[in-house]
Design a protein around this motif. Sequence first.
Motif, PDB file in Angstrom:
ATOM      1  N   ARG A   2      -6.807 -20.634 -21.639  1.00 41.20           N
ATOM      2  CA  ARG A   2      -5.870 -21.113 -20.619  1.00 41.20           C
ATOM      3  C   ARG A   2      -4.516 -20.456 -20.839  1.00 41.20           C
ATOM      4  N   ARG A   3      -3.922 -19.999 -19.767  1.00 37.14           N
ATOM      5  CA  ARG A   3      -2.628 -19.325 -19.850  1.00 37.14           C
ATOM      6  C   ARG A   3      -1.492 -20.337 -19.840  1.00 37.14           C
ATOM      7  N   ASN A   4      -0.436 -20.044 -20.613  1.00 34.39           N
ATOM      8  CA  ASN A   4       0.784 -20.836 -20.415  1.00 34.39           C
ATOM      9  C   ASN A   4       1.523 -20.242 -19.210  1.00 34.39           C
ATOM     10  N   PRO A   5       2.608 -20.884 -18.718  1.00 34.87           N
ATOM     11  CA  PRO A   5       3.223 -20.390 -17.472  1.00 34.87           C
ATOM     12  C   PRO A   5       3.648 -18.931 -17.550  1.00 34.87           C
ATOM     13  N   GLY A   6       4.197 -18.505 -18.696  1.00 37.25           N
ATOM     14  CA  GLY A   6       4.641 -17.113 -18.823  1.00 37.25           C
ATOM     15  C   GLY A   6       3.462 -16.148 -18.796  1.00 37.25           C
ATOM     16  N   GLU A   7       2.393 -16.534 -19.466  1.00 37.66           N
ATOM     17  CA  GLU A   7       1.194 -15.680 -19.470  1.00 37.66           C
ATOM     18  C   GLU A   7       0.571 -15.617 -18.079  1.00 37.66           C
ATOM     19  N   LEU A   8       0.567 -16.766 -17.398  1.00 34.00           N
ATOM     20  CA  LEU A   8      -0.014 -16.789 -16.045  1.00 34.00           C
ATOM     21  C   LEU A   8       0.787 -15.883 -15.109  1.00 34.00           C
TER      22      LEU A   8
END
Length: 432
Positions: free
Chosen positions: A5-11
């Motif tokens: 699952r991505r965090n917001p920055g990764e997403l």
Amino acid sequence: MSVSRRNPGELQIDLFCRGVRIDPSCTLQDDARVIARTRAGLGSGLELVVPGPLKDLWLNAPVEEDFAAESPYALRKVGAGYVVHDARNDEVYAVRLPPEPKWYRERTARGTAMKEIGVLQGTYLGIYVSNSCMFWYRDDPENCKFCTTGFNVGVNEVAQKNIDDVVETALRAKEESGVTFVHFNTGDQNGQGLRQIAPYVKAVKERVGALVGVQAVPPAVDRDLWQYDALRDLGADHFSFCYEFHDPKFFAELLPGKERTVGQGAFFRALEYCQSRMPKGACSGEIIAGVEPLSATYAAIDYITGLGAFPTVCIFRPVVGSDMEHYPSPSYDDMVPVMRHMYERCRARGIPIGVAPNIEVSLIVNPDDAQYLVPRTLGFKLDRLLLKAMKILAKPKFAYELRPRPVRGSLGIWDEKPALARIAERKSSVAV
Ligand code: SF4
């Protein structure tokens, strides 16, 4: 390999790299900003906000390019809201679609459609001030290879902006959309770009009250750098230098007009000149990541931050219709460490990030966005407290800047200066 699952920055970065498919459940015509192909560079997509606990992240997500059709991400409407679904792991992320501002559908007193004057890119107002970039108008065009501006301005936008139209549009954008930053851009104007922007800077500063940014091809020769001082006197708060590629070979090959007319060195000299006279972070060097070797991108970030300037790092997008439309989109695994490095270098150099009010640029990973990519150490937490304190302390200054006020500079300097320079040259040749 399973995808976590991505965090917001990764997403945000993954969406820049892979794009997003639009599920039939979406009603973008009612809920989203129109997909505006009205600017230079890499903004051809859907404006999205990824909410997060540290900050919300804005991005202009690719939707039209071929690679977006293959994306594992799909945008879906669920009830009144929107989510992005990742087909690789079934993860679902809530996102927000910023609505189209009402003023996009309105006209100025002169009858010009406001959205043909300027567009929101994230939370700032971007205005392309004059006839499209001259690199496009040669028998053998010399446009930057990633760009589609030659197809857009004058078709989707008014080619020559009237100053009253610009003021009226900027006022509405400020009142209704909370715009605090107006950014003027020209592309190549045969060496006249800074002069062309000058009256707009003065008008916005005096009649609207906003932070003002300027981007133009820099002067070819150092004796013309005074124009930046003149623009500061007219109210410019920020200069950005879009040199795009740090490796000189990539610069020359992919930016043929810039290479022929001024060369990469002109961008460096102008950036160094301006940043050395302005507060840390007041200037930015703009680069595109994902085309040249990564070592060059890291070198660019080190160079820009080493000057005390702000790196604005776009993730390359092979925009439909551009000469580079068949290049691959960059890899997520490459871009995450680049953006982490950008954040770390900014903080190591004490460059204030996220301090100015309500400036979120959707075409790039803002340095402050990349805080999601670094570990939550004690040092990180203390640094964030410091930035918070700076933001509070800077409030009165920004409140002042957001009030319309007379500027001390004069537009006449563009006529006087060349004459003065000629007199000085004549005197020195007599002395010799
Ligand atoms: S300078 Fe390059 S990127 Fe900017 S408008 Fe001209 S061709 Fe496009």
